[in-house]
Motif scaffolding. Structure first.
Motif, PDB file in Angstrom:
ATOM      1  N   ALA A  39      40.176  45.694  26.897  1.00 47.63           N
ATOM      2  CA  ALA A  39      41.039  45.007  27.859  1.00 47.63           C
ATOM      3  C   ALA A  39      42.512  45.210  27.510  1.00 47.63           C
ATOM      4  O   ALA A  39      43.336  45.470  28.392  1.00 47.63           O
ATOM      5  N   ALA A  40      42.831  45.107  26.230  1.00 47.21           N
ATOM      6  CA  ALA A  40      44.221  45.294  25.804  1.00 47.21           C
ATOM      7  C   ALA A  40      44.679  46.723  26.081  1.00 47.21           C
ATOM      8  O   ALA A  40      45.800  46.944  26.570  1.00 47.21           O
ATOM      9  N   THR A  41      43.828  47.684  25.808  1.00 49.13           N
ATOM     10  CA  THR A  41      44.165  49.087  26.047  1.00 49.13           C
ATOM     11  C   THR A  41      44.341  49.356  27.534  1.00 49.13           C
ATOM     12  O   THR A  41      45.250  50.086  27.937  1.00 49.13           O
ATOM     13  N   ALA A  42      43.481  48.772  28.361  1.00 47.82           N
ATOM     14  CA  ALA A  42      43.531  49.000  29.807  1.00 47.82           C
ATOM     15  C   ALA A  42      44.583  48.142  30.505  1.00 47.82           C
ATOM     16  O   ALA A  42      44.891  48.385  31.676  1.00 47.82           O
ATOM     17  N   GLY A  43      45.112  47.135  29.815  1.00 50.98           N
ATOM     18  CA  GLY A  43      46.078  46.238  30.439  1.00 50.98           C
ATOM     19  C   GLY A  43      45.452  45.364  31.510  1.00 50.98           C
ATOM     20  O   GLY A  43      46.070  45.077  32.527  1.00 50.98           O
ATOM     21  N   MET A  44      44.194  44.972  31.263  1.00 44.45           N
ATOM     22  CA  MET A  44      43.444  44.162  32.225  1.00 44.45           C
ATOM     23  C   MET A  44      42.890  42.924  31.526  1.00 44.45           C
ATOM     24  O   MET A  44      42.862  42.861  30.305  1.00 44.45           O
ATOM     25  N   SER A  45      42.408  41.990  32.328  1.00 44.56           N
ATOM     26  CA  SER A  45      41.772  40.813  31.740  1.00 44.56           C
ATOM     27  C   SER A  45      40.415  41.189  31.168  1.00 44.56           C
ATOM     28  O   SER A  45      39.804  42.185  31.579  1.00 44.56           O
ATOM     29  N   ARG A  46      39.954  40.390  30.234  1.00 48.77           N
ATOM     30  CA  ARG A  46      38.631  40.633  29.649  1.00 48.77           C
ATOM     31  C   ARG A  46      37.543  40.517  30.710  1.00 48.77           C
ATOM     32  O   ARG A  46      36.572  41.263  30.696  1.00 48.77           O
ATOM     33  N   GLN A  47      37.721  39.598  31.645  1.00 48.50           N
ATOM     34  CA  GLN A  47      36.730  39.407  32.697  1.00 48.50           C
ATOM     35  C   GLN A  47      36.626  40.651  33.582  1.00 48.50           C
ATOM     36  O   GLN A  47      35.524  41.071  33.958  1.00 48.50           O
ATOM     37  N   ALA A  48      37.767  41.235  33.933  1.00 48.19           N
ATOM     38  CA  ALA A  48      37.759  42.430  34.776  1.00 48.19           C
ATOM     39  C   ALA A  48      37.100  43.601  34.048  1.00 48.19           C
ATOM     40  O   ALA A  48      36.273  44.319  34.619  1.00 48.19           O
ATOM     41  N   VAL A  49      37.448  43.791  32.781  1.00 48.77           N
ATOM     42  CA  VAL A  49      36.852  44.874  31.995  1.00 48.77           C
ATOM     43  C   VAL A  49      35.360  44.639  31.829  1.00 48.77           C
ATOM     44  O   VAL A  49      34.554  45.564  31.957  1.00 48.77           O
ATOM     45  N   SER A  50      34.974  43.407  31.589  1.00 44.64           N
ATOM     46  CA  SER A  50      33.561  43.068  31.426  1.00 44.64           C
ATOM     47  C   SER A  50      32.765  43.412  32.685  1.00 44.64           C
ATOM     48  O   SER A  50      31.653  43.949  32.603  1.00 44.64           O
TER      49      SER A  50
END
Length: 103
Positions: A39-50
């Motif tokens: 999530a940090a690498t993608a610049g997204m929330s953990r929920q979105a990456v999940s």
């Protein structure tokens, strides 16, 4: 053996999303990575990456492993073989339809 067109279309739909494709590229090498790092690498929330990782997992492209309180994801070796075979078959069909080169 080639996947059926419906199966291939579903796989290509999964791969067509830029976020999922980016996650798959990130996971293609090295050890599994936790959702928080992805999530940090993608610049997204953990929920979105999940959500995207679940879709990749359902398609058989990544695996998840629970390590303590975190779930680590990594790409599944050979998972794209069916997609590669399908693209090779399509490319072969198109090559057969091309006119011969001019002499």
């Amino acid at each position: 053996m080639l996947p059926k067109p419906v199966q291939a279309a579903r796989l290509f739909a999964v791969l067509a999303d830029p976020t999922r494709l980016s996650l798959l590229i990130t996971l293609r090498s090295g050890p599994g990575r936790p959702i928080a790092r992805l999530a940090a690498t993608a610049g997204m929330s953990r929920q979105a990456v999940s959500k995207h990782l679940r879709i990749l997992e359902d398609a058989g492209l990544v695996t998840a492993e629970r390590l303590g309180r975190e779930t680590h994801y990594k790409s599944r070796p050979g998972a794209l073989d069916a997609a590669r075979r399908t693209l090779d078959a399509i490319a072969g069909d198109w090559a057969a339809l091309r006119p011969p080169p001019a002499a």
